[in-house]
Write an enzyme that holds these catalytic residues in place. Structure first.
Site, PDB file in Angstrom:
ATOM      1  N   LYS A  13       4.735   8.825   3.378  1.00 50.05           N
ATOM      2  CA  LYS A  13       5.618   9.523   4.321  1.00 50.05           C
ATOM      3  C   LYS A  13       7.011   9.725   3.709  1.00 50.05           C
ATOM      4  CE  LYS A  13       5.276   6.340   7.517  1.00 50.05           C
ATOM      5  NZ  LYS A  13       4.407   5.339   6.847  1.00 50.05           N
ATOM      6  N   ARG A  88       6.401   5.519  16.491  1.00 50.91           N
ATOM      7  CA  ARG A  88       5.390   4.604  15.976  1.00 50.91           C
ATOM      8  C   ARG A  88       4.614   3.928  17.093  1.00 50.91           C
ATOM      9  NH1 ARG A  88       7.679   3.242  10.783  1.00 50.91           N
ATOM     10  NH2 ARG A  88       6.500   1.681   9.698  1.00 50.91           N
ATOM     11  N   ARG A 122       4.966  -0.751  -5.386  1.00 49.96           N
ATOM     12  CA  ARG A 122       6.136   0.081  -5.028  1.00 49.96           C
ATOM     13  C   ARG A 122       7.444  -0.618  -5.385  1.00 49.96           C
ATOM     14  NH1 ARG A 122       7.145   2.284   0.947  1.00 49.96           N
ATOM     15  NH2 ARG A 122       6.890   0.089   1.479  1.00 49.96           N
ATOM     16  N   ARG A 153      10.501  -4.279  -2.009  1.00 49.59           N
ATOM     17  CA  ARG A 153      10.834  -4.565  -0.612  1.00 49.59           C
ATOM     18  C   ARG A 153      10.218  -5.888  -0.187  1.00 49.59           C
ATOM     19  NH1 ARG A 153       9.832   0.810   2.941  1.00 49.59           N
ATOM     20  NH2 ARG A 153       8.743  -0.726   4.216  1.00 49.59           N
ATOM     21  N   ARG A 164       1.093  -5.402   8.408  1.00 50.80           N
ATOM     22  CA  ARG A 164       1.589  -4.059   8.768  1.00 50.80           C
ATOM     23  C   ARG A 164       0.417  -3.110   9.027  1.00 50.80           C
ATOM     24  NH1 ARG A 164       5.127  -3.034   3.739  1.00 50.80           N
ATOM     25  NH2 ARG A 164       5.501  -0.970   4.601  1.00 50.80           N
TER      26      ARG A 164
HETATM   27  P1  AP5 Z   1       6.018   5.782   0.358  1.00 51.10           P
HETATM   28  O1  AP5 Z   1       6.366   7.220   0.298  1.00 51.10           O
HETATM   29  O2  AP5 Z   1       7.131   4.792   0.229  1.00 51.10           O
HETATM   30  O3  AP5 Z   1       5.140   5.477   1.673  1.00 51.10           O
HETATM   31  P2  AP5 Z   1       5.578   5.392   3.194  1.00 51.10           P
HETATM   32  O4  AP5 Z   1       4.465   5.986   3.979  1.00 51.10           O
HETATM   33  O5  AP5 Z   1       6.947   5.929   3.411  1.00 51.10           O
HETATM   34  O6  AP5 Z   1       5.520   3.800   3.342  1.00 51.10           O
HETATM   35  P3  AP5 Z   1       6.503   2.769   4.042  1.00 51.10           P
HETATM   36  O7  AP5 Z   1       6.002   1.397   3.620  1.00 51.10           O
HETATM   37  O8  AP5 Z   1       7.955   3.052   3.781  1.00 51.10           O
HETATM   38  O9  AP5 Z   1       6.168   3.013   5.490  1.00 51.10           O
HETATM   39  P4  AP5 Z   1       6.329   2.056   6.603  1.00 51.10           P
HETATM   40  O10 AP5 Z   1       5.999   3.017   7.659  1.00 51.10           O
HETATM   41  O11 AP5 Z   1       5.548   0.809   6.624  1.00 51.10           O
HETATM   42  O12 AP5 Z   1       7.810   1.489   6.388  1.00 51.10           O
HETATM   43  P5  AP5 Z   1       9.177   1.828   7.116  1.00 51.10           P
HETATM   44  O13 AP5 Z   1      10.253   1.729   6.133  1.00 51.10           O
HETATM   45  O14 AP5 Z   1       9.040   3.076   7.921  1.00 51.10           O
HETATM   46  O15 AP5 Z   1       4.903   5.516  -0.755  1.00 51.10           O
HETATM   47  C1  AP5 Z   1       4.420   4.195  -1.011  1.00 51.10           C
HETATM   48  C2  AP5 Z   1       4.166   3.997  -2.523  1.00 51.10           C
HETATM   49  O16 AP5 Z   1       3.031   4.780  -2.911  1.00 51.10           O
HETATM   50  C3  AP5 Z   1       5.317   4.463  -3.432  1.00 51.10           C
HETATM   51  O17 AP5 Z   1       5.400   3.601  -4.533  1.00 51.10           O
HETATM   52  C4  AP5 Z   1       4.894   5.889  -3.864  1.00 51.10           C
HETATM   53  O18 AP5 Z   1       5.456   6.230  -5.112  1.00 51.10           O
HETATM   54  C5  AP5 Z   1       3.374   5.725  -3.931  1.00 51.10           C
HETATM   55  N1  AP5 Z   1       2.625   6.942  -3.592  1.00 51.10           N
HETATM   56  C6  AP5 Z   1       2.799   7.740  -2.498  1.00 51.10           C
HETATM   57  N2  AP5 Z   1       1.861   8.725  -2.481  1.00 51.10           N
HETATM   58  C7  AP5 Z   1       1.085   8.531  -3.577  1.00 51.10           C
HETATM   59  C8  AP5 Z   1      -0.075   9.212  -4.128  1.00 51.10           C
HETATM   60  N3  AP5 Z   1      -0.624  10.293  -3.543  1.00 51.10           N
HETATM   61  N4  AP5 Z   1      -0.616   8.721  -5.281  1.00 51.10           N
HETATM   62  C9  AP5 Z   1      -0.090   7.631  -5.888  1.00 51.10           C
HETATM   63  N5  AP5 Z   1       0.987   6.945  -5.423  1.00 51.10           N
HETATM   64  C10 AP5 Z   1       1.556   7.390  -4.295  1.00 51.10           C
HETATM   65  O19 AP5 Z   1       9.257   0.623   8.150  1.00 51.10           O
HETATM   66  C11 AP5 Z   1       9.471  -0.702   7.715  1.00 51.10           C
HETATM   67  C12 AP5 Z   1       9.579  -1.614   8.944  1.00 51.10           C
HETATM   68  O20 AP5 Z   1      10.689  -1.184   9.778  1.00 51.10           O
HETATM   69  C13 AP5 Z   1       8.357  -1.600   9.885  1.00 51.10           C
HETATM   70  O21 AP5 Z   1       7.355  -2.501   9.470  1.00 51.10           O
HETATM   71  C14 AP5 Z   1       9.020  -2.013  11.209  1.00 51.10           C
HETATM   72  O22 AP5 Z   1       9.243  -3.393  11.261  1.00 51.10           O
HETATM   73  C15 AP5 Z   1      10.376  -1.314  11.161  1.00 51.10           C
HETATM   74  N6  AP5 Z   1      10.357   0.028  11.782  1.00 51.10           N
HETATM   75  C16 AP5 Z   1      10.627   1.225  11.165  1.00 51.10           C
HETATM   76  N7  AP5 Z   1      10.483   2.249  12.017  1.00 51.10           N
HETATM   77  C17 AP5 Z   1      10.117   1.691  13.214  1.00 51.10           C
HETATM   78  C18 AP5 Z   1       9.779   2.237  14.474  1.00 51.10           C
HETATM   79  N8  AP5 Z   1       9.792   3.565  14.701  1.00 51.10           N
HETATM   80  N9  AP5 Z   1       9.438   1.376  15.482  1.00 51.10           N
HETATM   81  C19 AP5 Z   1       9.415   0.037  15.276  1.00 51.10           C
HETATM   82  N10 AP5 Z   1       9.705  -0.539  14.097  1.00 51.10           N
HETATM   83  C20 AP5 Z   1      10.048   0.278  13.078  1.00 51.10           C
END
Ligand code: AP5
Length: 210
Positions: A13, A88, A122, A153, A164
Site C-alpha cells: 500500500k 481499517r 523491509r 520497524r 497483524r
Molecule cells: P509496503 O509498501 O511498506 O507495504 P504496506 O502495505 O504499506 O505495509 P505496512 O506494513 O506499512 O502496512 P500496515 O498496514 O501494517 O502498516 P501501517 O503503517 O499502516 O511494502 C512492504 C515491503 O514489501 C517493502 O519492503 C516493499 O519494498 C516490499 N514490496 C512491496 N510490494 C512488493 C512486490 N510486489 N514485490 C516485492 N516486494 C514488494 O500501520 C502500522 C500500525 O499503525 C498498525 O498495526 C496499527 O497499530 C496502526 N494503525 C495505522 N492505521 C490505523 C488505522 N486506520 N486504524 C487503527 N490502527 C491503525
C-alpha cells in the site's frame, strides 16, 4: 481523485501510494506514518497509540478517526488524496463516508506466506518514510533520498507480523465486502513483481482519471 489503498500489512500500500501520489501530485495520507510521527514526538496521541502498534493491534477507532478528519480538512486535500491504511474497520469506513466522497478503492491482494517474507526484509527511512527491501539494497544502509540511516520497524518482527495478519483478517478484511457492495472496489494482484503491480495500479488510476 479520492482513493483508498486497502490490503493486508506488507501488501505494498505504502510503496504504490507513494508512487501514484508523485504521479498525480496529491498527498499520501498514511495513518501509520502519522501515528509513528506522534510516537517519535511524544504527543498525547503517540502515547495512546504506542502499545497498540508495538503489539500489532489496531489503535482505537476514536483516535484514528479524529486523526483522519483533521488531516482531510487540510488545504492540500482539496485536489484529491490517497488514503494508505485508513479505513481499517467498518466503523472507520462509516465515519469516512460522512466526511468524504471516495472515487475508488484499490485492494492489493497478497497471501500471508508472501507477506511474512516481505515484512521481515523491509527497511524504512525514519525521516522521509521511504520504503526499502533488503533484497534490493545491495548492502546500502542509508536512505537514497535523504541519506538518513534506514531502520527495521519495531512491528516487523515475525511474531508481531503474525498478530497483524490475524488482526487484518478479523477487522479489516470485511472492508472488501463493504466496498464491493458500493461498486468501488478494484483488486490487483500484489504478489507479482513490483513493477508489474505498479503497472496494474497505474492502469486503474488512468481508467478513473477523467
Ligand atoms: P509496503 O509498501 O511498506 O507495504 P504496506 O502495505 O504499506 O505495509 P505496512 O506494513 O506499512 O502496512 P500496515 O498496514 O501494517 O502498516 P501501517 O503503517 O499502516 O511494502 C512492504 C515491503 O514489501 C517493502 O519492503 C516493499 O519494498 C516490499 N514490496 C512491496 N510490494 C512488493 C512486490 N510486489 N514485490 C516485492 N516486494 C514488494 O500501520 C502500522 C500500525 O499503525 C498498525 O498495526 C496499527 O497499530 C496502526 N494503525 C495505522 N492505521 C490505523 C488505522 N486506520 N486504524 C487503527 N490502527 C491503525
Amino acid at each position: 481523485m479520492n482513493v483508498i489503498f486497502l490490503g493486508p500489512p506488507g501488501a505494498g500500500k505504502g510503496t504504490h501510494a507513494q508512487k501514484m501520489c508523485l504521479e498525480y501530485g496529491i498527498p499520501q495520507i498514511s495513518t501509520g506514518d502519522i501515528l509513528r510521527k506522534a510516537i517519535a514526538e511524544g504527543t498525547a496521541v503517540g502515547k495512546k497509540a504506542k502499545e497498540f502498534m508495538d503489539n500489532g493491534s489496531l489503535v482505537p477507532d476514536s483516535v484514528v478517526i479524529e486523526i483522519a478528519k483533521e488531516r482531510l480538512a487540510k488545504d492540500d486535500c482539496q485536489k484529491g488524496y490517497i488514503l494508505d491504511g485508513f479505513p481499517r474497520t467498518v466503523a472507520q469506513a462509516e465515519a469516512l463516508d460522512k466526511i468524504a466522497s471516495i472515487d475508488f478503492v484499490v485492494n492489493i491482494a497478497v497471501s500471508d506466506e508472501v507477506i511474512v517474507k516481505r515484512l521481515g526484509g523491509r527497511r524504512v527511512c525514519p525521516n522521509c518514510q521511504a520504503v526499502y527491501h533488503i533484497n534490493f539494497l545491495n548492502g546500502e544502509t542509508k536512505c537514497k533520498d535523504c541519506k538518513t540511516e534506514i531502520i527495521q520497524r519495531k512491528d516487523d518482527s515475525e511474531e508481531t507480523i503474525k498478530e497483524r495478519l490475524k488482526v487484518y483478517s478479523k477487522q479489516t478484511a470485511p472492508l472488501i465486502d463493504y466496498y464491493q457492495k458500493s461498486d468501488k472496489l478494484i483488486s490487483v494482484d500484489g504478489a507479482i513483481a513490483l513493477d508489474e503491480v505498479t503497472e496494474q495500479v497505474r492502469k486503474v488510476f488512468e481508467a478513473h482519471n477523467d
